[in-house]
Design an enzyme around this catalytic site. Structure first.
Site, PDB file in Angstrom:
ATOM      1  N   LYS A  20       0.856  -1.190   0.000  1.00 30.29           N
ATOM      2  CA  LYS A  20       0.000   0.000   0.000  1.00 30.29           C
ATOM      3  C   LYS A  20       0.888   1.235   0.000  1.00 30.29           C
ATOM      4  O   LYS A  20       1.732   1.404   0.882  1.00 30.29           O
ATOM      5  CB  LYS A  20      -0.922   0.019   1.217  1.00 30.29           C
ATOM      6  CG  LYS A  20      -1.802   1.258   1.288  1.00 30.29           C
ATOM      7  CD  LYS A  20      -2.759   1.209   2.468  1.00 30.29           C
ATOM      8  CE  LYS A  20      -3.647   2.443   2.514  1.00 30.29           C
ATOM      9  NZ  LYS A  20      -4.607   2.402   3.644  1.00 30.29           N
ATOM     10  N   ASP A  28     -13.753   5.020   9.090  1.00 27.49           N
ATOM     11  CA  ASP A  28     -14.051   4.833   7.664  1.00 27.49           C
ATOM     12  C   ASP A  28     -14.458   3.375   7.438  1.00 27.49           C
ATOM     13  O   ASP A  28     -14.033   2.712   6.498  1.00 27.49           O
ATOM     14  CB  ASP A  28     -12.827   5.182   6.812  1.00 27.49           C
ATOM     15  CG  ASP A  28     -13.199   5.431   5.339  1.00 27.49           C
ATOM     16  OD1 ASP A  28     -14.396   5.600   5.054  1.00 27.49           O
ATOM     17  OD2 ASP A  28     -12.284   5.447   4.498  1.00 27.49           O
TER      18      ASP A  28
END
Length: 398
Positions: A113, A218
């Site tokens: 990532k 989130d």
């Protein structure tokens, strides 16, 4: 690339902490090469590879680090440590990150990532986010590094405490290396053999996280991976939660708001995807879960969150303490707060666009996915029409 090339590239990185454009003289001094001409040759080679760039109309001769150059530096450190051997295709493009498949020398597949704070997502290119204005590219690279470090810290602590998160393997600059999960993002799951059990498990995760002092902020179908059916029952959980840099402490001033938003993200998805809308049932005594068959349909912050650990203090999550933050922490918190607020704006826009017809919102989501897929395909194919702006945002010239 030669050893000297990496020394010069590292010198540009170090100089970027105090200069948007790093003076050539400073690059030579920090790089430590024997001659100015050797430094010049390296600068020329790095510029040809677009790892550094020259700013037009600059007041002095100098260069700045590109996102590609920052990527090279991070990957170099990981390859030196042996955690990365090869990098495969890009498998995802998020609001603030790119996701790649990688492998180590033994062929073990992993996920890389790459944080790219400061760039806009495809859906929000039209929205000029306030926190992007008047920010230097180098500053966003630095904040991306801080965000990656923070997320790696979150993942390490959560994994150590038994939470269903990918195993973190390594971290360098703005990159995190983690476990590859065989599965799909929950948004791509059309059917599930036990969606009621999945709903309850996801809600229990929110409460468990809260009991340990943290709120995800989130928590939705984009950041939950459902394992392949072939792996059902092989692990303690059939889902894995990702994306943690925005986490806050349950002591945060807006903790209850973020907790409720995470809960609503799950209830909204299950109502639309599975037509599942459980209600409280006072006839049920079981409170060790949520939904049908349990007393409560969904978690409540004041009723269900009972602190049993202080992971928020351990990772210094936003809101864990009222102590004075240093300038770095304040800048990073400003960027992450912008991301959290962006989530609210996107949710409000989506709600307005699809008041009652879920099919319309599905079409919009598929359209966004198609655009993302075209960009991913262009990256994989080395399409010359694909460009990257100074924030690392991909642009297709059509």
């Amino acid at each position: 690339m030669t050893v000297d090339d990496f020394r010069v590239l590292t010198a540009v990185e170090l100089g970027s902490r105090n200069h948007e454009v790093v003076p050539t003289k400073l690059i030579h001094q920090v790089g430590g090469l024997r001659s100015v001409s050797a430094t010049g040759r390296c600068i020329s080679d790095l510029a040809k590879l677009s790892l550094i760039s020259k700013l037009r109309n600059a007041k002095y001769d100098g260069y700045r680090l590109s996102f590609s150059g920052y990527d090279y530096l991070a990957l170099k450190s990981m390859t030196n440590r042996g955690t990365v051997y090869s990098v495969g295709n890009i498998i995802g493009v998020g609001k603030e990150s790119d996701i790649y498949s990688t492998s180590d020398a033994s062929g073990h597949t992993k996920v890389l990532k790459i944080h790219r704070l400061g760039r806009t997502s495809f859906r929000t290119v039209k929205n000029n986010r306030d926190y992007l204005r008047n920010k230097q590219t180098g500053n966003w690279m630095y904040l991306s590094r801080l965000a990656a470090e923070k997320e790696h810290q979150f993942m390490s602590v959560l994994h150590k405490n038994g939470f269903y998160v990918p195993t973190p393997y390594d971290w360098s600059r703005h990159c995190i290396l983690m476990e590859w999960i065989n599965g799909l993002p929950m948004r791509a799951v059309k059917k599930h053999r036990d969606y009621k059990g999945l709903y309850s498990g996801l809600m229990k995760f929110i409460v468990q996280l809260g009991n340990h002092g943290l709120i995800h902020c989130d928590y939705n179908e984009f950041n939950i991976i459902i394992r392949d059916e072939a792996d059902f029952g092989k692990y303690e959980s059939d889902f894995v939660v990702i994306d943690f840099p925005q986490c806050v402490s349950i002591g945060h001033v807006d903790a209850e708001f973020y907790f409720n938003r995470d809960v609503e993200g799950i209830t909204t998805f299950f109502a639309k995807r599975f037509n599942y809308r459980p209600r409280d049932d006072s006839s049920m005594l079981d409170t060790d879960g949520f939904g049908e068959g349990f007393r409560y349909a969904k978690p409540d912050f004041k009723r269900d969150v009972r602190r049993i650990a202080n992971l928020d203090v351990e990772v210094q999550a936003s809101g864990y303490s009222k102590k004075k933050k240093n300038e770095e922490e304040e800048e990073l918190e400003g960027a992450l707060e912008g991301m959290r607020n962006l989530n609210v704006v996107e949710e409000e826009e989506e709600e307005e666009e699809s008041q009652s017809e879920y099919d319309e919102s599905e079409e919009e989501s598929e359209s966004d996915d198609d655009e993302n897929e075209r960009i991913i395909s262009a990256i994989s194919a080395g399409d010359g029409n694909l460009k990257m702006d100074k924030f690392g945002n991909y642009i297709l010239d059509e």
